[in-house]
Motif scaffolding. Structure first.
Motif, PDB file in Angstrom:
ATOM      1  N   PHE A  61      34.586  35.727  48.550  1.00 30.70           N
ATOM      2  CA  PHE A  61      35.731  35.453  49.421  1.00 30.70           C
ATOM      3  C   PHE A  61      35.362  34.295  50.317  1.00 30.70           C
ATOM      4  CE2 PHE A  61      38.176  35.723  53.335  1.00 30.70           C
ATOM      5  CZ  PHE A  61      39.448  35.632  52.804  1.00 30.70           C
ATOM      6  N   ILE A 169      34.346  30.343  57.174  1.00 30.84           N
ATOM      7  CA  ILE A 169      34.620  31.783  57.221  1.00 30.84           C
ATOM      8  C   ILE A 169      33.466  32.526  56.547  1.00 30.84           C
ATOM      9  CG2 ILE A 169      36.155  33.613  56.358  1.00 30.84           C
ATOM     10  CD1 ILE A 169      38.446  31.576  56.565  1.00 30.84           C
ATOM     11  N   GLN A 170      32.902  33.517  57.226  1.00 31.23           N
ATOM     12  CA  GLN A 170      31.823  34.314  56.636  1.00 31.23           C
ATOM     13  C   GLN A 170      32.384  35.639  56.126  1.00 31.23           C
ATOM     14  OE1 GLN A 170      30.921  32.483  59.609  1.00 31.23           O
ATOM     15  NE2 GLN A 170      30.221  31.098  57.984  1.00 31.23           N
ATOM     16  N   PHE A 171      32.047  35.928  54.869  1.00 32.24           N
ATOM     17  CA  PHE A 171      32.434  37.202  54.257  1.00 32.24           C
ATOM     18  C   PHE A 171      31.244  38.143  54.366  1.00 32.24           C
ATOM     19  CE2 PHE A 171      32.355  39.549  50.078  1.00 32.24           C
ATOM     20  CZ  PHE A 171      33.273  40.515  50.454  1.00 32.24           C
ATOM     21  N   LYS A 172      31.471  39.328  54.922  1.00 29.45           N
ATOM     22  CA  LYS A 172      30.352  40.243  55.195  1.00 29.45           C
ATOM     23  C   LYS A 172      30.448  41.541  54.408  1.00 29.45           C
ATOM     24  CE  LYS A 172      29.407  38.388  59.758  1.00 29.45           C
ATOM     25  NZ  LYS A 172      29.376  38.620  61.200  1.00 29.45           N
ATOM     26  N   GLY A 173      31.151  41.513  53.302  1.00 34.87           N
ATOM     27  CA  GLY A 173      31.171  42.694  52.429  1.00 34.87           C
ATOM     28  C   GLY A 173      32.437  43.518  52.546  1.00 34.87           C
ATOM     29  N   TYR A 174      32.527  44.525  51.689  1.00 39.71           N
ATOM     30  CA  TYR A 174      33.725  45.369  51.627  1.00 39.71           C
ATOM     31  C   TYR A 174      33.490  46.687  52.341  1.00 39.71           C
ATOM     32  CZ  TYR A 174      35.142  42.123  47.995  1.00 39.71           C
ATOM     33  OH  TYR A 174      35.475  40.994  47.310  1.00 39.71           O
ATOM     34  N   GLU A 175      34.583  47.252  52.798  1.00 42.23           N
ATOM     35  CA  GLU A 175      34.558  48.608  53.327  1.00 42.23           C
ATOM     36  C   GLU A 175      35.425  49.429  52.392  1.00 42.23           C
ATOM     37  OE1 GLU A 175      34.995  49.280  57.710  1.00 42.23           O
ATOM     38  OE2 GLU A 175      36.723  50.439  57.027  1.00 42.23           O
ATOM     39  N   ALA A 176      34.838  50.479  51.818  1.00 47.48           N
ATOM     40  CA  ALA A 176      35.570  51.284  50.828  1.00 47.48           C
ATOM     41  C   ALA A 176      36.758  51.977  51.477  1.00 47.48           C
ATOM     42  CB  ALA A 176      34.633  52.305  50.217  1.00 47.48           C
ATOM     43  N   ALA A 177      37.733  52.318  50.656  1.00 51.58           N
ATOM     44  CA  ALA A 177      38.891  53.063  51.151  1.00 51.58           C
ATOM     45  C   ALA A 177      38.421  54.405  51.687  1.00 51.58           C
ATOM     46  CB  ALA A 177      39.881  53.275  50.007  1.00 51.58           C
TER      47      ALA A 177
ATOM     48  N   LYS B 158      38.610  42.700  60.074  1.00 50.29           N
ATOM     49  CA  LYS B 158      38.723  43.262  58.731  1.00 50.29           C
ATOM     50  C   LYS B 158      40.078  42.905  58.151  1.00 50.29           C
ATOM     51  CE  LYS B 158      35.465  46.961  59.598  1.00 50.29           C
ATOM     52  NZ  LYS B 158      35.317  48.355  60.053  1.00 50.29           N
ATOM     53  N   ARG B 159      40.043  42.407  56.919  1.00 48.82           N
ATOM     54  CA  ARG B 159      41.275  42.084  56.195  1.00 48.82           C
ATOM     55  C   ARG B 159      41.650  43.283  55.349  1.00 48.82           C
ATOM     56  NH1 ARG B 159      41.592  38.280  52.040  1.00 48.82           N
ATOM     57  NH2 ARG B 159      43.677  37.935  52.809  1.00 48.82           N
ATOM     58  N   LYS B 166      38.906  47.223  52.527  1.00 49.99           N
ATOM     59  CA  LYS B 166      38.950  46.174  53.551  1.00 49.99           C
ATOM     60  C   LYS B 166      37.809  45.198  53.320  1.00 49.99           C
ATOM     61  CE  LYS B 166      40.930  49.412  56.812  1.00 49.99           C
ATOM     62  NZ  LYS B 166      40.519  50.530  57.667  1.00 49.99           N
ATOM     63  N   ALA B 167      38.031  43.941  53.718  1.00 57.25           N
ATOM     64  CA  ALA B 167      36.973  42.935  53.642  1.00 57.25           C
ATOM     65  C   ALA B 167      36.573  42.574  55.065  1.00 57.25           C
ATOM     66  CB  ALA B 167      37.462  41.697  52.898  1.00 57.25           C
ATOM     67  N   LYS B 168      35.250  42.629  55.329  1.00 62.40           N
ATOM     68  CA  LYS B 168      34.758  42.266  56.658  1.00 62.40           C
ATOM     69  C   LYS B 168      34.535  40.754  56.697  1.00 62.40           C
ATOM     70  CE  LYS B 168      31.756  45.677  56.025  1.00 62.40           C
ATOM     71  NZ  LYS B 168      30.592  46.566  56.161  1.00 62.40           N
ATOM     72  N   VAL B 169      35.136  40.098  57.662  1.00 63.78           N
ATOM     73  CA  VAL B 169      35.049  38.630  57.741  1.00 63.78           C
ATOM     74  C   VAL B 169      34.818  38.196  59.184  1.00 63.78           C
ATOM     75  CG1 VAL B 169      36.468  38.101  55.711  1.00 63.78           C
ATOM     76  CG2 VAL B 169      37.588  38.533  57.896  1.00 63.78           C
TER      77      VAL B 169
END
Lengths: 305, 257
Positions: A61, A169-177, B158-159, B166-169
């Motif tokens: 991203f 823009i820095q992308f720092k990973g996903y957070e699961a549902a 978070k997007r 969610k994506a942490k940005v």
């Protein structure tokens, strides 16, 4: 006419939207090339040129980087239209491309009509037929509007692109549902509450109707956002996708994000005061009534059966 | 810190929409108007940020006829410091590019540290204006936010993606963020704050002073969607409706089997 299709990849997986992009382009009668920041291990079924940059934590991203790579591909391929899914990836990236290309953007296309494109307005109560006056246009497609009957096949001709990192823009990973306490996807009968229930206390009557039908209750996004129901009950694009035998939509107007999550239900009963609500488009039966009156009576009669 | 929040006035989406005489948008009479729902979250987040940093000036911008001032007053009552109104009776004919050009033109002179917008409008729903403004200004933009925090010139957010993921940005200010539903709980203006808002600055400037650019997207036709038929519409007394529905459920589904 030539299109450049921007496929979508997330967390190790190619997303299914690429088949919709291919089908849309075919319906326009256009030739195409495709772009993907993804992986060689997850290629789309597609017989054409695929420009591929490797997805890494720094590139997956990174809208500024994706924009630069796509502009390079556009310089080579000279398409008249750049096509993306109208998704969290597509609506974020599309305007960035449009401005760089001096292109008009057409958002959330649902239909091709006489060679021009149709988009929804006002919660799908109106449709606008629009035309870009620029030489190149950027288009996003509503999810599900161009799903092909059969998934496209073929192996793409892969052309690798060098993706550098960087960008602002820095992308720092996903957070699961959030873990779903309730698996609505397996429910055979679902009664869902929408904004039309008016106040949180009225959720009880929806639960009661669900019980009378021996089903589960669900909710639309506004009800969850207002914290009247738990997120695990949410049906729609950002919640659960359901396919019950009976779906009862109570006070749900039928925003596209909700419809996307329940339109494969076998039978849809909608209860709504607004005869023109978009839910009526997919409902088998629309009862035009105030749910606060109809739902308790219906529940009582069902319990008496 | 200088903060801008951009809002739009839209009709209540429960309204019945009629196509206007020109056939290029909806008829604006007989509609109830309110703040675009996504923008309520943007205003709330901007007000919370102002409270957090203390020394901040929060401006609310809106484009449209004099009618939109009512919605701007709500933003002022929610806690914005001043309003900047670009007076334009024909704003509905401008496309996202033309609207974004107006906002960017104003924002460029003002050098805001942070700009908030809704992720899209409820009526047009293009989801373009916020990102276009940021690109025109050459600043980063984070879109579709459901969580936002700010500290020392850096935004962590978070997007919202599909399927509840969610994506942490993060990015540095100056920046623009677009707000998704559920980002926060927009406050209701209190009566004292509504009274106070009446004394706040609300400047109107005619759109002509901003050298508006031409639209690059043309609307050929506006129409209600074609009814696909199919569905049965039932009306009448609730008790009779309930009987009819039970009969239909018995005949057409296995729900009552």
């Amino acid at each position: 006419m030539k299109t450049l299709l921007i496929a979508e990849y997330r967390d190790g997986k190619l997303l299914g939207t690429s088949s919709e992009l291919i089908n849309f382009s075919a319906q326009l009668g256009a030739g195409s090339a495709m772009f993907l920041v993804g992986s060689e291990n997850a290629l789309p079924g597609y017989s054409g040129k695929l420009y591929l940059a490797e997805a890494t934590p720094a590139t997956e991203f990174n809208p500024g980087l994706h924009k630069q790579l796509i502009l390079e591909v556009i310089a080579k391929e000279q398409p008249q239209m750049v096509v993306l899914p109208h998704s969290s990836y597509g609506w974020d990236l599309a305007p960035r491309l449009a401005l760089a290309l001096n292109a008009a953007q057409i958002s959330e296309v649902v239909e091709i009509k006489d060679g021009t494109l149709v988009v929804p307005s006002c919660n799908a109560k109106l449709r606008r037929q629009v035309k870009a006056t620029t030489d190149i246009s950027v288009v996003t497609l509503q999810g599900g509007a161009f799903t092909p009957a059969d998934d496209p096949t073929g192996a793409p001709e892969v052309i690798k692109l060098e993706a550098t990192s960087g960008g602002d823009i820095q992308f720092k990973g996903y957070e699961a549902a959030a873990a779903t306490a309730v698996d609505l996807s397996k429910a055979e009968i679902i009664v869902s509450a929408g904004r039309g229930i008016g106040k949180p206390e009225n959720l009880q009557m929806i639960e009661n109707l669900a019980k009378a039908l021996k089903g589960e209750y669900g909710a639309s996004r506004p009800v969850v956002d207002a914290e009247w129901a738990e997120q695990s009950r949410q049906v729609g694009t950002t919640g659960q996708t359901v396919t019950p035998k009976l779906y009862v939509a109570c006070g749900i107007s039928g925003a596209i994000q909700h419809l996307a999550g329940m339109k494969k239900s076998e039978f849809v009963l909608a209860i709504n005061t607004d005869k023109d609500a978009p839910i009526g488009e997919i409902a088998d039966v629309l009862a035009v009534a105030d749910l606060k009156q109809l739902v308790p009576i219906l529940t009582e009669k069902l319990n008496a059966l | 810190m200088k903060i801008l929040v951009c809002i739009k006035q839209v009709p209540d989406m429960e309204s019945k929409f009629k196509v206007n005489a020109a056939g290029n948008w909806y008829e604006e009479t007989d509609l109830a108007w309110r703040m675009n729902e996504y923008d309520e979250y943007a205003v709330e987040q901007a007000v919370q940020l102002k409270t957090q940093v203390g020394d901040a000036d929060l401006c609310v911008l809106c484009i449209g006829s004099d009618r939109v001032k009512e919605t701007m007053k709500k933003a002022l009552a929610m806690g914005c410091d001043r309003g900047f109104h670009i007076a334009d009776d024909e704003s509905h004919l401008k496309d996202p590019f033309a609207i974004a050009s107006l906002i960017a033109g104003y924002a460029k002179e003002q050098s805001f540290d942070l700009i908030f917008t809704g992720m899209q409008s409820q009526d047009r729903g293009s989801a373009q204006v916020g990102v276009l403004v940021a690109e025109m200004l050459g600043i980063p933009s984070l879109t579709t936010l459901v969580e936002f925090s700010y500290a020392d010139g850096e935004i962590n957010a978070k997007r919202e993606l599909e399927g509840g993921i969610k994506a942490k940005v993060s990015c540095k200010t100056p920046a623009l963020v677009t707000c998704q539903l559920g980002l926060n709980t927009p406050r209701y203006p209190t009566l004292p704050n509504i009274m106070k808002a009446k004394k706040k600055e609300l400047l109107s400037t005619p759109v002509a002073e901003f050298n508006p650019v031409a639209a690059i997207l043309e609307t050929l036709q506006v129409a209600p969607p074609e009814k696909k038929g199919g569905g049965l519409i039932l009306e009448g007394d609730p008790a009779e409706l309930a009987d009819q529905l039970i009969k239909i459920l018995k005949e057409k589904t296995t729900a009552l089997a």
